[in-house]
Design a protein around this motif. Structure first.
Motif, short mmCIF file in Angstrom:
data_model
loop_
_atom_site.label_atom_id
_atom_site.label_comp_id
_atom_site.label_asym_id
_atom_site.label_seq_id
_atom_site.Cartn_x
_atom_site.Cartn_y
_atom_site.Cartn_z
N GLY A 46 0.89 -1.13 -0.02
CA GLY A 46 0.00 0.07 0.04
C GLY A 46 0.81 1.17 -0.14
O GLY A 46 0.42 2.16 -0.65
N ILE A 47 2.00 1.43 0.79
CA ILE A 47 2.69 2.22 0.75
C ILE A 47 3.20 2.93 -0.52
O ILE A 47 3.27 4.04 -0.80
CB ILE A 47 3.72 2.21 1.98
CG1 ILE A 47 3.04 2.14 3.20
CG2 ILE A 47 5.00 3.40 1.91
CD1 ILE A 47 4.20 1.86 4.28
N VAL A 48 3.73 1.84 -1.26
CA VAL A 48 4.35 1.77 -2.56
C VAL A 48 3.39 2.18 -3.57
O VAL A 48 3.55 3.38 -4.36
CB VAL A 48 5.05 0.68 -3.19
CG1 VAL A 48 5.67 0.79 -4.45
CG2 VAL A 48 6.44 0.27 -1.92
N SER A 49 2.10 1.67 -3.33
CA SER A 49 1.26 2.05 -4.47
C SER A 49 0.85 3.37 -4.43
O SER A 49 0.56 3.97 -5.55
CB SER A 49 -0.03 1.16 -4.15
OG SER A 49 0.52 -0.25 -4.26
N ARG A 50 0.68 3.90 -3.14
CA ARG A 50 0.02 5.31 -2.93
C ARG A 50 1.18 6.14 -3.48
O ARG A 50 0.98 7.44 -4.11
CB ARG A 50 -0.12 5.68 -1.43
CG ARG A 50 -1.75 5.12 -1.11
CD ARG A 50 -1.78 5.59 0.45
NE ARG A 50 -1.07 4.99 1.34
CZ ARG A 50 -1.07 3.89 2.03
NH1 ARG A 50 -2.10 3.01 1.70
NH2 ARG A 50 -0.32 3.46 3.01
N ALA A 51 2.62 5.74 -3.14
CA ALA A 51 3.58 6.71 -3.93
C ALA A 51 3.55 6.85 -5.40
O ALA A 51 3.83 7.80 -5.98
CB ALA A 51 4.95 6.23 -3.19
N ILE A 52 3.32 5.82 -5.91
CA ILE A 52 3.43 5.80 -7.40
C ILE A 52 2.19 6.37 -7.94
O ILE A 52 2.41 7.23 -8.93
CB ILE A 52 3.24 4.06 -7.98
CG1 ILE A 52 4.64 3.63 -7.72
CG2 ILE A 52 2.88 4.04 -9.47
CD1 ILE A 52 4.79 1.98 -7.76
#
Length: 799
Positions: A46-52
């Protein structure tokens, strides 16, 4: 041949920098996986998805095309550490906490491939201290890699070795960062904030201190310290707002925490300015919070006032006398500023003197040579010249004497003397630190040449420093023809180069004649023709100003004749007997875009902005741009099972009618101005090398120009469909009546006029329609308003 290849990269940390580094890797087609902590709720990534997802919303855009965000792999440290085994380069970019970084290194160490390079994107922590958490097997392959923000646009990358970093590891990484990522590499010593931030932030703090001393306002200071001073147009305080005041405070704290008066005699000027403390306390962090030293309210720009803790109207400018002083030759300029009686002149001398003083005192401790300092300040802080360059140009020993006098008078930030090498030895004898033999290294007391890595053989004319005596493209090679409009020359006697010399490389009669001559010469003696003008832009388009006198004397017939000659040039390029390669960097607008699309191939720097923008001045493309759109639509439709041409015309018509410009080479390809066969080059300084090789390989591969053929057009039914959409836009208030008229003219050309759908036409037929539309607009009062408005203000007129 054994060479280091980067087939896949892992970026650890999906914060602002980590995500944008991953985005830039995708821009240059390097597979990348972005890691972060597992999310506590929802999907683990989730953290990476939101960053992308956030990358698609950032301005300036970190991605060449937003859809490429989907190409960034997603991973977390709990489930996916095995993916690190496939990575040739691992870039750690987590928060600036030594304990967090060391903990992460221990976690990833078992999964690092035996050949992989591990690099930390820290902006100031000790690389050597970080390396101590790594196993002995990884230490030789560990170093620092400091990208500047935003990574896509900032040219500078600093590489920092530790005592255990193997030299070839840094060479391999420098080669990849230079050619693969398109960056300018500087090697820094492992000292707090490295080179650019050490010198740059110290300079900003010194500037803020001198602002207090001389009682100047932030808007006046930005006017003085921007383009007039040969620095970034944002000046000092606007730059701080763009960087982020929290980021700036962090870099200042790194200096405060890691230096002392004993290790840096300027330490007394490193205190956090009171105004910065107040802005941070108020939560005004600059551009990201829409308020910092400045804020915008509607169309008004306000500046912060410490006394009232409020914003007041901004817009004050510096006294014109100092603007005139700053245009003088360097020696005269500095003498005038040093002797100035007004506070603005005294302020300018003070900040320049401080920058020279600081750079000289710290050169030996932060860099291997003076070149790395000047390049770091050029590439990291947008300066036209680094501090040593300007000092040298103004007269080395004279400026040194002035600095010494100010030290003795107590006017400088500290009383540290200038190093002995300033006054005696090789530097004093040479009159500066940059010479044709190399740049001064205080550790060896010699002039050190540039690194001779194989990757630099790809740069025929790298950015040179004053004093290096480098050969410039204007005089290099063998000249075959040269006049005020163009130079035809060759570097290798195999490919002819055409370099346009007009302002903004605009295409006027002299350029048209010169390119025609270049094609004939290339066909007779060379393997190809490369259109490359050395610096930006590729071409800002047709030279409207050169057309106006002829128009005033002979009327529209003169314009019709000039447009016909331009169109003939485009066809001559397309059907030349040797391949014509356009080497595009920067703007390729209007006629510049038409020049590119009619070439056999385009070799394009990543940061290039291509489009047909004539609508902005009330015109239509007149040199074959609309003909190109119609032809490409027919070619694309021919590879499809559908018979309707209109879907293939839509993108091209919309791009021309709305004056769309690709905001990167990648987006320009999406708009149809570049083809899949065209080459996108990450590093601007490799553009000519790649273009020459493309021309040679095309010729050696038996290249032949395409045969002239007829192609189908959408006809009157296509025109009617497009006009229906334009009516809705006009009646809805989205476009003006004149925009509607221009749109209808564009539709008429790209659809082939009043003919049946599927009618076969020639390029010449469509160009005649294009020319007719162009000439009908040049005499239209609304178009003339737009042209005169653009020529006088540089801004489009909406009418």
């Amino acid at each position: 041949m054994n060479r280091f290849q980067v087939k896949k990269v892992a970026v650890l940390g999906a914060g602002v920098m980590g995500a944008q580094i991953a985005a830039h890797l995708v821009n240059v087609k390097v597979p990348v996986v972005l890691f972060d902590l597992p999310a506590k709720e929802g999907p683990k990534n989730g953290i990476v998805s939101r960053a992308i997802d956030g990358l698609k919303k950032l301005k300036p855009a970190p991605l060449g095309v937003a859809e490429d965000a989907a190409l960034i792999g997603q991973a977390n440290y709990e489930e996916h550490l095995d993916q690190l085994r496939d990575c040739d380069l691992i870039i750690e970019a987590i928060a600036e906490r030594m304990d967090w970084k060391l903990d992460l290194y221990k976690k990833i160490a078992p999964f690092v491939a035996p050949h992989a390079i591990v690099a930390s994107n820290t902006s100031g922590l000790s690389i050597t201290a970080l390396s101590e958490a790594l196993p002995e097997a990884i230490k030789p392959r560990f170093c620092g890699i400091h990208f500047f923000n935003p990574p896509r646009y900032m040219y500078l990358v600093e590489l920092i070795a530790t005592p255990t970093t193997e030299p070839q590891i840094l060479d391999q990484l420098e080669s990849f960062v230079t050619s693969g990522l398109g960056k300018g590499v500087v090697r820094a010593k492992d000292t707090p904030n490295f080179i650019a931030n050490r010198v740059g932030i110290a300079g900003m703090l010194a500037t803020m201190k001198e602002v207090e001393n001389f009682g100047l306002s932030y808007d006046v200071v930005d006017d003085l310290t921007g383009k007039k001073l040969g620095r970034a147009s944002s000046g000092t305080f606007r730059t701080a707002d763009v960087v982020g005041l929290d980021t700036m405070a962090h870099v200042i704290k790194t200096l405060q925490d890691n230096l002392t008066l004993e290790t840096d005699p300027f330490y007394g000027s490193f205190g956090t300015p009171e105004v910065l403390k107040k802005l941070l306390a108020l939560g005004h962090l600059g551009q990201k919070t829409k308020a910092g030293f400045f804020k915008k309210v509607g169309r008004d720009v306000l500046r912060f006032e410490l006394e009232s803790e409020d914003y007041v109207p901004a817009g004050q400018k510096a006294d014109e006398v100092y603007g005139r002083m700053l245009k003088k030759p360097a020696a005269q300029r500095l003498a005038l500023l040093r002797n100035a009686e007004g506070p603005q002149g005294q302020f300018l001398w003070a900040i320049l003197r401080n920058s020279f003083h600081y750079a000289a005192v710290h050169l030996a401790s932060i860099a291997d040579n003076a070149r790395d300092v000047d390049q770091a300040m050029r590439w990291g802080f947008g300066m036209k010249q680094g501090p040593f360059e300007l000092w040298q140009e103004a007269g080395w020993l004279q400026v040194a004497q002035w600095i010494n006098e100010d030290i003795a008078a107590g006017k400088t930030l500290c009383n540290a003397p200038l190093p002995d090498w300033v006054f005696k030895g090789p530097v004093a004898e040479a009159g500066g630190v940059h010479t044709p033999q190399g740049s001064y290294n205080p550790s060896t007391n010699t002039f050190e040449p540039r690194r001779q890595l194989p990757v630099y053989a790809r740069q025929h004319f790298p950015e040179a420093l004053l004093g290096e005596g480098a050969v410039t493209f204007e005089t290099a090679g063998k000249t075959l023809h040269e006049d005020e409009a163009i130079r035809l020359w060759t570097l290798d006697d195999e490919v002819l180069i055409a370099s346009i010399k007009s302002k903004m490389h605009a295409i006027g009669p002299g350029v048209v004649e010169g390119l025609q001559q270049g094609i004939e010469l290339a066909e007779q003696q060379y393997k190809g023709l490369v259109i490359w003008s050395g610096d930006e832009p590729f071409s800002a388009g047709a030279d409207l100003q050169s057309m106006l006198p002829a128009f005033m004397i002979a009327g529209v017939d003169a314009i019709e004749g000039a447009e016909h000659e331009l169109q003939q040039l485009m066809l001559r390029l397309r059907y030349a007997g040797v391949p014509v390669v356009s080497a595009v960097r920067g703007l390729a607008l209007g006629g510049g875009c038409e020049l590119a699309v009619h070439s056999a191939r385009r070799v394009v720097a990543m940061e290039s902005y291509i489009g047909l923008v004539e609508v902005g001045v009330g015109l239509v493309p007149g040199a074959g741009g609309l003909t190109y759109i119609a032809r490409r639509a027919a070619e694309n439709a021919a590879t499809s099972t559908g018979k309707d041409l209109l879907p293939f015309l839509t993108e091209g018509f919309t791009a021309a009618a709305m004056a769309k410009v690709g905001t990167s080479a990648l987006e320009s390809r999406k708009l149809g101005y570049l083809l899949d066969s065209d080459v996108i080059v990450p590093n601007k300084d490799e553009l000519l090398f790649v273009a020459l090789n493309e021309a040679k390989s095309m010729f050696d591969g038996g290249w032949r120009a395409p045969l002239k053929r007829q192609f189908p057009v959408a006809g009157r039914s296509g025109i009617a469909t497009i006009q229906g959409s334009l009516v809705n836009m006009r009646d809805g208030g989205f476009i003006s009546q004149h925009d509607f008229h221009i749109g209808c003219l564009i539709a008429n050309v790209v659809c082939g006029g009043e003919v049946d759908a599927g009618t076969l036409v020639t390029e010449e037929y469509l160009m005649a329609l294009e020319r007719k539309a162009f000439c009908s607009l040049i005499v239209h009062p609304k178009t003339q308003e737009r042209i005169m408005g653009m020529l006088s203000t540089g801004k489009p007129v909406r009418n």
